[in-house]
Design a protein around this motif. Structure first.
Motif, PDB file in Angstrom:
ATOM      1  N   PHE A  72       0.819  -1.212   0.000  1.00 54.33           N
ATOM      2  CA  PHE A  72       0.000   0.000   0.000  1.00 54.33           C
ATOM      3  C   PHE A  72       0.853   1.263   0.000  1.00 54.33           C
ATOM      4  CE2 PHE A  72      -2.868  -3.070   2.257  1.00 54.33           C
ATOM      5  CZ  PHE A  72      -3.760  -3.197   1.209  1.00 54.33           C
ATOM      6  N   SER A  73       2.077   1.141   0.509  1.00 55.84           N
ATOM      7  CA  SER A  73       2.977   2.298   0.520  1.00 55.84           C
ATOM      8  C   SER A  73       3.495   2.603  -0.889  1.00 55.84           C
ATOM      9  CB  SER A  73       4.161   2.049   1.466  1.00 55.84           C
ATOM     10  OG  SER A  73       4.798   0.817   1.150  1.00 55.84           O
ATOM     11  N   THR A  74       3.294   1.663  -1.813  1.00 57.11           N
ATOM     12  CA  THR A  74       3.763   1.823  -3.193  1.00 57.11           C
ATOM     13  C   THR A  74       2.621   2.103  -4.171  1.00 57.11           C
ATOM     14  OG1 THR A  74       5.570   0.267  -2.757  1.00 57.11           O
ATOM     15  CG2 THR A  74       5.055   0.708  -5.058  1.00 57.11           C
ATOM     16  N   LEU A  75       1.580   1.270  -4.114  1.00 59.33           N
ATOM     17  CA  LEU A  75       0.470   1.368  -5.069  1.00 59.33           C
ATOM     18  C   LEU A  75      -0.778   1.909  -4.380  1.00 59.33           C
ATOM     19  CD1 LEU A  75      -0.625   0.840  -7.924  1.00 59.33           C
ATOM     20  CD2 LEU A  75      -1.124  -1.506  -7.216  1.00 59.33           C
ATOM     21  N   ARG A  91     -13.672  -6.755 -12.208  1.00 58.45           N
ATOM     22  CA  ARG A  91     -13.535  -7.347 -10.861  1.00 58.45           C
ATOM     23  C   ARG A  91     -12.129  -7.128 -10.325  1.00 58.45           C
ATOM     24  NH1 ARG A  91     -15.089  -8.913  -6.387  1.00 58.45           N
ATOM     25  NH2 ARG A  91     -15.540 -11.065  -5.765  1.00 58.45           N
ATOM     26  N   LEU A  92     -12.052  -6.603  -9.091  1.00 61.81           N
ATOM     27  CA  LEU A  92     -10.776  -6.318  -8.441  1.00 61.81           C
ATOM     28  C   LEU A  92     -10.796  -6.861  -7.020  1.00 61.81           C
ATOM     29  CD1 LEU A  92      -8.015  -4.789  -8.105  1.00 61.81           C
ATOM     30  CD2 LEU A  92      -9.382  -2.785  -7.438  1.00 61.81           C
ATOM     31  N   LEU A  93      -9.788  -7.664  -6.690  1.00 65.45           N
ATOM     32  CA  LEU A  93      -9.626  -8.133  -5.318  1.00 65.45           C
ATOM     33  C   LEU A  93      -8.296  -7.638  -4.776  1.00 65.45           C
ATOM     34  CD1 LEU A  93     -11.323 -10.590  -6.901  1.00 65.45           C
ATOM     35  CD2 LEU A  93     -11.406 -11.367  -4.523  1.00 65.45           C
ATOM     36  N   VAL A  94      -8.307  -7.193  -3.530  1.00 62.85           N
ATOM     37  CA  VAL A  94      -7.118  -6.604  -2.923  1.00 62.85           C
ATOM     38  C   VAL A  94      -6.722  -7.386  -1.674  1.00 62.85           C
ATOM     39  CG1 VAL A  94      -6.144  -4.523  -1.866  1.00 62.85           C
ATOM     40  CG2 VAL A  94      -7.728  -4.316  -3.798  1.00 62.85           C
ATOM     41  N   VAL A  95      -5.443  -7.759  -1.618  1.00 62.76           N
ATOM     42  CA  VAL A  95      -4.894  -8.383  -0.414  1.00 62.76           C
ATOM     43  C   VAL A  95      -4.746  -7.266   0.611  1.00 62.76           C
ATOM     44  CG1 VAL A  95      -2.946  -9.630   0.586  1.00 62.76           C
ATOM     45  CG2 VAL A  95      -3.700 -10.150  -1.748  1.00 62.76           C
ATOM     46  N   GLY A  96      -5.659  -7.247   1.571  1.00 63.56           N
ATOM     47  CA  GLY A  96      -5.728  -6.140   2.516  1.00 63.56           C
ATOM     48  C   GLY A  96      -4.793  -6.298   3.700  1.00 63.56           C
ATOM     49  N   GLY A  97      -4.983  -5.419   4.673  1.00 60.93           N
ATOM     50  CA  GLY A  97      -4.212  -5.468   5.905  1.00 60.93           C
ATOM     51  C   GLY A  97      -5.149  -5.649   7.088  1.00 60.93           C
ATOM     52  N   VAL A 107     -13.454   1.298  16.704  1.00 58.57           N
ATOM     53  CA  VAL A 107     -12.029   1.380  17.080  1.00 58.57           C
ATOM     54  C   VAL A 107     -11.256   0.337  16.288  1.00 58.57           C
ATOM     55  CG1 VAL A 107     -10.338   1.232  18.946  1.00 58.57           C
ATOM     56  CG2 VAL A 107     -12.636   2.117  19.415  1.00 58.57           C
ATOM     57  N   THR A 108     -10.274   0.778  15.494  1.00 59.28           N
ATOM     58  CA  THR A 108      -9.494  -0.158  14.684  1.00 59.28           C
ATOM     59  C   THR A 108      -8.225  -0.594  15.397  1.00 59.28           C
ATOM     60  OG1 THR A 108      -8.178   1.550  13.569  1.00 59.28           O
ATOM     61  CG2 THR A 108     -10.319   0.989  12.579  1.00 59.28           C
ATOM     62  N   LEU A 109      -7.632  -1.659  14.909  1.00 59.42           N
ATOM     63  CA  LEU A 109      -6.356  -2.134  15.440  1.00 59.42           C
ATOM     64  C   LEU A 109      -5.304  -1.033  15.324  1.00 59.42           C
ATOM     65  CD1 LEU A 109      -4.820  -4.613  16.563  1.00 59.42           C
ATOM     66  CD2 LEU A 109      -4.339  -5.264  14.192  1.00 59.42           C
ATOM     67  N   LEU A 110      -5.362  -0.273  14.240  1.00 59.54           N
ATOM     68  CA  LEU A 110      -4.430   0.835  14.025  1.00 59.54           C
ATOM     69  C   LEU A 110      -4.562   1.902  15.108  1.00 59.54           C
ATOM     70  CD1 LEU A 110      -2.333   2.215  12.155  1.00 59.54           C
ATOM     71  CD2 LEU A 110      -4.234   3.095  10.800  1.00 59.54           C
ATOM     72  N   ASP A 111      -5.762   2.048  15.670  1.00 61.80           N
ATOM     73  CA  ASP A 111      -6.005   3.053  16.707  1.00 61.80           C
ATOM     74  C   ASP A 111      -5.427   2.674  18.064  1.00 61.80           C
ATOM     75  OD1 ASP A 111      -7.526   4.626  14.953  1.00 61.80           O
ATOM     76  OD2 ASP A 111      -9.371   3.542  15.424  1.00 61.80           O
ATOM     77  N   SER A 112      -5.138   1.387  18.258  1.00 62.23           N
ATOM     78  CA  SER A 112      -4.689   0.941  19.580  1.00 62.23           C
ATOM     79  C   SER A 112      -3.340   1.555  19.940  1.00 62.23           C
ATOM     80  CB  SER A 112      -4.625  -0.588  19.654  1.00 62.23           C
ATOM     81  OG  SER A 112      -3.868  -1.116  18.591  1.00 62.23           O
ATOM     82  N   PRO A 113      -3.163   1.969  21.207  1.00 58.01           N
ATOM     83  CA  PRO A 113      -1.946   2.674  21.631  1.00 58.01           C
ATOM     84  C   PRO A 113      -0.660   1.871  21.478  1.00 58.01           C
ATOM     85  CG  PRO A 113      -3.329   2.092  23.526  1.00 58.01           C
ATOM     86  CD  PRO A 113      -4.128   1.825  22.300  1.00 58.01           C
ATOM     87  N   GLU A 122       3.014   0.851   6.378  1.00 57.36           N
ATOM     88  CA  GLU A 122       2.128   0.100   5.482  1.00 57.36           C
ATOM     89  C   GLU A 122       0.667   0.185   5.941  1.00 57.36           C
ATOM     90  OE1 GLU A 122       1.501  -2.346   2.057  1.00 57.36           O
ATOM     91  OE2 GLU A 122       3.099  -1.004   2.695  1.00 57.36           O
ATOM     92  N   ALA A 123       0.450   0.231   7.247  1.00 53.54           N
ATOM     93  CA  ALA A 123      -0.902   0.193   7.797  1.00 53.54           C
ATOM     94  C   ALA A 123      -1.704   1.462   7.511  1.00 53.54           C
ATOM     95  CB  ALA A 123      -0.851  -0.045   9.303  1.00 53.54           C
ATOM     96  N   VAL A 124      -1.076   2.617   7.626  1.00 56.45           N
ATOM     97  CA  VAL A 124      -1.786   3.885   7.394  1.00 56.45           C
ATOM     98  C   VAL A 124      -2.252   4.003   5.936  1.00 56.45           C
ATOM     99  CG1 VAL A 124      -1.589   6.398   7.401  1.00 56.45           C
ATOM    100  CG2 VAL A 124      -0.738   5.081   9.349  1.00 56.45           C
ATOM    101  N   PRO A 125      -1.355   3.797   4.948  1.00 58.52           N
ATOM    102  CA  PRO A 125      -1.836   3.827   3.559  1.00 58.52           C
ATOM    103  C   PRO A 125      -2.792   2.684   3.233  1.00 58.52           C
ATOM    104  CG  PRO A 125       0.502   3.242   3.617  1.00 58.52           C
ATOM    105  CD  PRO A 125       0.124   3.678   4.993  1.00 58.52           C
ATOM    106  N   GLY A 126      -2.711   1.574   3.991  1.00 58.71           N
ATOM    107  CA  GLY A 126      -3.632   0.462   3.785  1.00 58.71           C
ATOM    108  C   GLY A 126      -5.053   0.849   4.165  1.00 58.71           C
ATOM    109  N   LYS A 127      -5.190   1.572   5.268  1.00 57.33           N
ATOM    110  CA  LYS A 127      -6.510   2.044   5.685  1.00 57.33           C
ATOM    111  C   LYS A 127      -7.053   3.064   4.685  1.00 57.33           C
ATOM    112  CE  LYS A 127      -9.074   4.078   9.525  1.00 57.33           C
ATOM    113  NZ  LYS A 127      -9.742   5.086   8.688  1.00 57.33           N
ATOM    114  N   GLN A 128      -6.156   3.936   4.188  1.00 56.83           N
ATOM    115  CA  GLN A 128      -6.574   4.927   3.189  1.00 56.83           C
ATOM    116  C   GLN A 128      -7.022   4.242   1.904  1.00 56.83           C
ATOM    117  OE1 GLN A 128      -6.847   8.403   3.508  1.00 56.83           O
ATOM    118  NE2 GLN A 128      -7.942   8.053   1.585  1.00 56.83           N
ATOM    119  N   PHE A 129      -6.332   3.176   1.534  1.00 56.48           N
ATOM    120  CA  PHE A 129      -6.671   2.403   0.337  1.00 56.48           C
ATOM    121  C   PHE A 129      -8.107   1.886   0.440  1.00 56.48           C
ATOM    122  CE2 PHE A 129      -4.493   0.226  -3.256  1.00 56.48           C
ATOM    123  CZ  PHE A 129      -5.525  -0.597  -3.674  1.00 56.48           C
TER     124      PHE A 129
END
Length: 203
Positions: A72-75, A91-97, A107-113, A122-129
């Motif tokens: 996700f940091s690249t594409l 049809r598009l399938l994405v290997v997510g995070g 509350v997402t896993l990314l939000d946890s302290p 990778e996680a931040v652009p993955g959520k944006q994706f």
């Protein structure tokens, strides 16, 4: 079906390619470095830069499905969607995070302290994706998030399917092998149940 896999030489991409071939599909692997040693025998490798929409569109044209297992940091989603639409692929399938999965309502896993800082690259652009995909109406997309632990392992064919919540087993372990994840992704390609949705799988 004719399936194009972006990032086919990677850990997840190569296992998705193997599962697709095992089911009798035709697989085109797209990678910056077209190394046959990193993909299963039977994959037609095409070298190209997925971050260039026109170049990518030419590589995926005439395919039934596109699978992206690129970083996700690249594409980015807008770039990928532009290429998919230009190529006429529906049809598009994405290997997510896992980071965008919920650990509690809203509350997402990314939000946890205690989310590891090194994974945010990778996680931040993955959520944006995923957020970008959720505004897309023309392409039948699916974003398949793995659980917290996602690594090569055994192909068992036994796993649970969820939607937006992070899943764990009875011991509290959130995990799946890349081989079983590939089964879930190919099942979705063959019998779509999550069009324009994110879903997840775990043991």
């Amino acid at each position: 079906m004719k399936i194009a896999i972006i990032g086919a030489t990677g850990n997840a991409g190569s296992r998705i390619a193997a599962e697709a071939l095992q089911r009798g599909h035709s697989v085109t692997g797209i990678a910056r470095s077209a190394d046959p040693a990193k993909t299963p025998a039977g994959v037609e490798l095409r070298q190209g830069d997925a971050t260039q929409p026109e170049q990518l569109a030419a590589l995926i044209r005439d395919h039934d499905v596109v699978v992206s297992s690129a970083k996700f940091s690249t594409l980015k989603a807008p770039t990928l969607l532009q290429a998919v639409k230009s190529a006429g692929v529906k049809r598009l399938l994405v290997v997510g995070g896992a980071a965008s999965l919920e650990t509690a309502p809203g509350v997402t896993l990314l939000d946890s302290p205690d989310f590891p800082a090194q994974y945010k690259v990778e996680a931040v652009p993955g959520k944006q994706f995923l957020d970008d995909l959720r505004t897309e109406t023309a392409v039948d997309w699916t974003f398949l998030s793995p659980p917290a632990m996602f690594a090569p392992g055994e192909r068992t064919g036994k796993f649970r399917v969820g939607q937006n919540q992070l899943m764990a087993d009875a011991q509290g372990k959130s995990h799946i092998s890349m081989e079983d994840y590939a089964i879930a992704l190919l099942d979705e390609i063959e019998q779509p149940k999550h069009l324009k949705q994110r879903f997840t799988v775990a043991y």
